[in-house]
Design a protein around this motif. Structure first.
Motif, mmCIF file in Angstrom:
data_model
loop_
_atom_site.group_PDB
_atom_site.id
_atom_site.type_symbol
_atom_site.label_atom_id
_atom_site.label_comp_id
_atom_site.label_asym_id
_atom_site.label_seq_id
_atom_site.Cartn_x
_atom_site.Cartn_y
_atom_site.Cartn_z
ATOM 1 N N HIS A 41 -8.582 -6.199 -4.186
ATOM 2 C CA HIS A 41 -7.584 -5.062 -4.885
ATOM 3 C C HIS A 41 -6.941 -5.380 -3.920
ATOM 4 O O HIS A 41 -6.634 -5.936 -2.421
ATOM 5 C CB HIS A 41 -8.311 -3.848 -3.872
ATOM 6 N N ALA A 42 -5.598 -4.651 -3.795
ATOM 7 C CA ALA A 42 -4.942 -4.425 -2.921
ATOM 8 C C ALA A 42 -5.071 -3.754 -1.590
ATOM 9 O O ALA A 42 -5.708 -2.853 -1.376
ATOM 10 C CB ALA A 42 -3.233 -3.949 -3.710
ATOM 11 N N LYS A 43 -3.604 -3.774 -0.823
ATOM 12 C CA LYS A 43 -4.163 -3.768 0.498
ATOM 13 C C LYS A 43 -3.949 -1.560 1.312
ATOM 14 O O LYS A 43 -3.424 -1.056 0.208
ATOM 15 C CB LYS A 43 -2.761 -4.406 1.657
ATOM 16 N N ALA A 44 -4.973 -2.037 1.891
ATOM 17 C CA ALA A 44 -5.620 -0.530 1.582
ATOM 18 C C ALA A 44 -5.232 -0.015 3.007
ATOM 19 O O ALA A 44 -5.026 -0.596 4.547
ATOM 20 C CB ALA A 44 -7.089 0.067 1.540
ATOM 21 N N ASP A 45 -5.055 1.074 3.414
ATOM 22 C CA ASP A 45 -4.805 1.949 3.607
ATOM 23 C C ASP A 45 -6.079 2.568 5.122
ATOM 24 O O ASP A 45 -7.329 2.318 4.599
ATOM 25 C CB ASP A 45 -4.539 3.255 3.677
ATOM 26 N N TRP A 46 -6.700 3.155 6.246
ATOM 27 C CA TRP A 46 -6.878 3.290 7.390
ATOM 28 C C TRP A 46 -7.232 4.851 8.151
ATOM 29 O O TRP A 46 -7.387 5.307 8.580
ATOM 30 C CB TRP A 46 -7.513 2.601 8.519
ATOM 31 N N PRO A 47 -7.138 5.973 6.495
ATOM 32 C CA PRO A 47 -6.958 7.146 7.621
ATOM 33 C C PRO A 47 -8.884 7.531 7.632
ATOM 34 O O PRO A 47 -9.993 6.684 7.729
ATOM 35 C CB PRO A 47 -7.064 8.247 6.007
ATOM 36 N N GLN A 48 -8.496 8.181 8.043
ATOM 37 C CA GLN A 48 -9.980 9.371 8.522
ATOM 38 C C GLN A 48 -10.903 9.301 7.161
ATOM 39 O O GLN A 48 -11.308 10.653 6.665
ATOM 40 C CB GLN A 48 -9.781 10.101 9.508
ATOM 41 N N VAL A 49 -11.419 8.929 6.487
ATOM 42 C CA VAL A 49 -11.930 8.623 5.523
ATOM 43 C C VAL A 49 -13.150 8.006 5.125
ATOM 44 O O VAL A 49 -12.751 6.880 5.982
ATOM 45 C CB VAL A 49 -11.061 8.412 3.650
ATOM 46 N N SER A 50 -14.260 8.207 4.522
ATOM 47 C CA SER A 50 -15.241 7.599 4.271
ATOM 48 C C SER A 50 -14.584 5.764 3.714
ATOM 49 O O SER A 50 -13.212 5.827 2.935
ATOM 50 C CB SER A 50 -16.361 7.513 3.636
ATOM 51 N N ARG A 98 0.776 -0.790 -2.855
ATOM 52 C CA ARG A 98 1.437 -0.033 -4.060
ATOM 53 C C ARG A 98 2.272 -0.995 -3.626
ATOM 54 O O ARG A 98 2.984 -1.184 -5.173
ATOM 55 C CB ARG A 98 1.997 1.304 -3.377
ATOM 56 N N HIS A 99 2.766 -1.517 -2.996
ATOM 57 C CA HIS A 99 4.263 -2.770 -3.986
ATOM 58 C C HIS A 99 3.410 -3.769 -4.735
ATOM 59 O O HIS A 99 3.709 -4.770 -5.480
ATOM 60 C CB HIS A 99 4.814 -2.841 -2.450
ATOM 61 N N ASP A 100 2.353 -4.363 -3.477
ATOM 62 C CA ASP A 100 1.990 -5.242 -4.140
ATOM 63 C C ASP A 100 0.753 -5.553 -5.601
ATOM 64 O O ASP A 100 1.033 -6.078 -6.146
ATOM 65 C CB ASP A 100 0.744 -6.176 -3.634
ATOM 66 N N ALA A 101 0.461 -4.319 -5.681
ATOM 67 C CA ALA A 101 -0.817 -4.162 -6.737
ATOM 68 C C ALA A 101 0.395 -4.726 -8.305
ATOM 69 O O ALA A 101 -0.428 -5.553 -9.211
ATOM 70 C CB ALA A 101 -1.266 -2.947 -7.026
ATOM 71 N N PRO A 102 1.232 -3.878 -8.566
ATOM 72 C CA PRO A 102 2.108 -4.080 -9.989
ATOM 73 C C PRO A 102 2.700 -5.682 -9.354
ATOM 74 O O PRO A 102 3.171 -6.472 -10.723
ATOM 75 C CB PRO A 102 3.369 -3.281 -9.908
ATOM 76 N N GLY A 129 -7.477 -18.636 1.640
ATOM 77 C CA GLY A 129 -8.915 -17.339 2.230
ATOM 78 C C GLY A 129 -8.645 -16.505 0.519
ATOM 79 O O GLY A 129 -7.944 -16.940 -0.660
ATOM 80 N N PHE A 130 -8.568 -15.553 0.903
ATOM 81 C CA PHE A 130 -8.572 -14.713 -0.404
ATOM 82 C C PHE A 130 -8.014 -12.960 -0.329
ATOM 83 O O PHE A 130 -8.825 -11.951 -0.211
ATOM 84 C CB PHE A 130 -10.522 -14.134 -0.744
ATOM 85 N N PRO A 131 -6.930 -13.095 -0.121
ATOM 86 C CA PRO A 131 -5.959 -12.007 0.920
ATOM 87 C C PRO A 131 -6.445 -10.739 -0.579
ATOM 88 O O PRO A 131 -6.414 -11.111 -1.420
ATOM 89 C CB PRO A 131 -4.573 -12.212 1.241
ATOM 90 N N THR A 132 -6.138 -9.480 -0.106
ATOM 91 C CA THR A 132 -5.587 -8.696 -0.691
ATOM 92 C C THR A 132 -4.478 -8.931 -1.697
ATOM 93 O O THR A 132 -3.873 -9.470 -1.818
ATOM 94 C CB THR A 132 -5.467 -7.476 0.132
ATOM 95 N N SER A 133 -4.458 -7.891 -3.038
ATOM 96 C CA SER A 133 -4.152 -8.398 -4.425
ATOM 97 C C SER A 133 -3.991 -9.836 -4.979
ATOM 98 O O SER A 133 -3.418 -10.065 -5.898
ATOM 99 C CB SER A 133 -2.564 -8.119 -4.328
ATOM 100 N N ALA A 134 -4.884 -10.901 -4.321
ATOM 101 C CA ALA A 134 -4.513 -12.101 -4.398
ATOM 102 C C ALA A 134 -6.109 -12.087 -6.581
ATOM 103 O O ALA A 134 -6.999 -11.553 -6.129
ATOM 104 C CB ALA A 134 -5.767 -13.096 -3.582
ATOM 105 N N PHE A 135 -5.492 -13.000 -6.799
ATOM 106 C CA PHE A 135 -7.329 -13.647 -7.683
ATOM 107 C C PHE A 135 -7.695 -14.874 -8.205
ATOM 108 O O PHE A 135 -6.309 -15.528 -7.749
ATOM 109 C CB PHE A 135 -6.743 -12.515 -9.160
ATOM 110 N N ALA A 136 -8.413 -15.332 -8.770
ATOM 111 C CA ALA A 136 -9.499 -16.606 -9.037
ATOM 112 C C ALA A 136 -9.463 -16.078 -10.669
ATOM 113 O O ALA A 136 -9.445 -15.233 -11.441
ATOM 114 C CB ALA A 136 -9.891 -17.234 -8.605
ATOM 115 N N VAL A 137 -8.985 -17.002 -11.278
ATOM 116 C CA VAL A 137 -8.878 -17.327 -12.737
ATOM 117 C C VAL A 137 -10.077 -18.665 -12.593
ATOM 118 O O VAL A 137 -10.140 -20.022 -12.174
ATOM 119 C CB VAL A 137 -7.706 -17.716 -13.588
ATOM 120 N N LEU A 138 -10.889 -18.446 -13.821
ATOM 121 C CA LEU A 138 -12.029 -19.416 -14.301
ATOM 122 C C LEU A 138 -12.588 -19.596 -15.390
ATOM 123 O O LEU A 138 -12.848 -18.161 -15.664
ATOM 124 C CB LEU A 138 -13.447 -18.836 -13.040
ATOM 125 N N SER A 139 -13.038 -20.286 -15.812
ATOM 126 C CA SER A 139 -12.706 -20.533 -17.361
ATOM 127 C C SER A 139 -14.914 -20.709 -17.111
ATOM 128 O O SER A 139 -15.247 -21.807 -16.494
ATOM 129 C CB SER A 139 -12.429 -21.329 -18.032
#
Length: 172
Positions: free
Chosen positions: A14-23, A34-38, A139-149
C-alpha cells in the motif's frame, strides 16, 4: 489453462498512510500516498501484465491505494477484498494464494509489510537481472511492488518456486 503454464504474481505494498487517531485498520492514505499510488499504477500498466484478479486487504489504506492505482491500468481486474490479507504473515498469504482458481493467470495482491516483503523473499528461488539487488537495496517501501513468475498450479505455490522478475519502488 494447464497447471504448467506460467503465472504472474504481483505483490504491491500500500501507499504511504497517515497516522490519525484511528485504529490501524482505518488509517487513510497520507498526501504522499495519494500522489504515489497513481504513479505506481502507471508503472504497473507499463509492465504489460493483464491482471485477472486483485486480492486487496480490507484496510482503508490498501483499498485507497488500489482505487487510485487501478484507474491507471488499461483493464480493471475482478477485485476481491480479503480480510485475511490484513496483517498476514507470508505463510498466511501463501495459503490465500493457494485458493486461487486455476483459470487465473495473473494476480495482484495489495497488502502490508512485513508480509508482502517476506512473501517476495520467500517465493523467489530465482532472480532475473538486478531485481534482487534493487529489492535488497530499497527494502520494500510504500507503493513498491515485486513481480514474480511461477510455473505450476496455485496449489503448488510454496517457498522458492518463483522467479523475481522485477522490483519497482517510487523514486527508484
Amino acid at each position: 489453462m494447464s497447471a504448467a503454464e506460467p503465472r504472474t504474481i504481483v505483490l504491491f505494498r500500500h501507499a504511504k498512510a497517515d497516522w490519525p487517531q484511528v485504529s490501524d485498520h482505518e488509517r487513510p492514505l497520507a498526501d504522499r500516498g495519494r500522489h504515489d499510488a497513481p504513479v505506481a499504477g502507471r508503472r504497473l500498466a507499463e509492465t504489460g501484465i493483464d491482471f485477472d484478479l486483485a486480492l486487496c486487504s480490507t484496510a482503508v489504506r490498501t483499498r485507497e491505494t488500489w482505487k487510485l492505482a487501478v484507474h491507471e491500468l488499461p483493464h480493471r481486474p475482478k477485485t476481491v477484498y480479503e480480510e485475511r490479507v490484513y496483517e498476514a504473515s507470508p505463510g498466511e498469504l501463501i495459503s490465500v494464494l493457494n485458493e486461487t482458481l486455476e483459470d487465473v493467470r495473473s494476480i495482484i495482491l495489495i497488502g502490508h509489510n512485513p508480509g508482502v516483503q517476506g512473501l517476495a523473499e520467500i517465493l523467489a528461488g530465482q532472480y532475473e537481472d538486478d531485481a534482487r539487488a534493487r529489492m535488497n537495496d530499497r527494502g520494500f517501501p510504500t507503493s513498491a511492488f515485486a513481480v514474480l513468475s511461477h510455473t505450476g498450479s496455485w496449489k503448488s505455490l510454496e517457498p522458492g518456486v518463483g522467479t523475481l522478475t522485477e522490483f519497482w519502488a517510487p523514486g527508484a
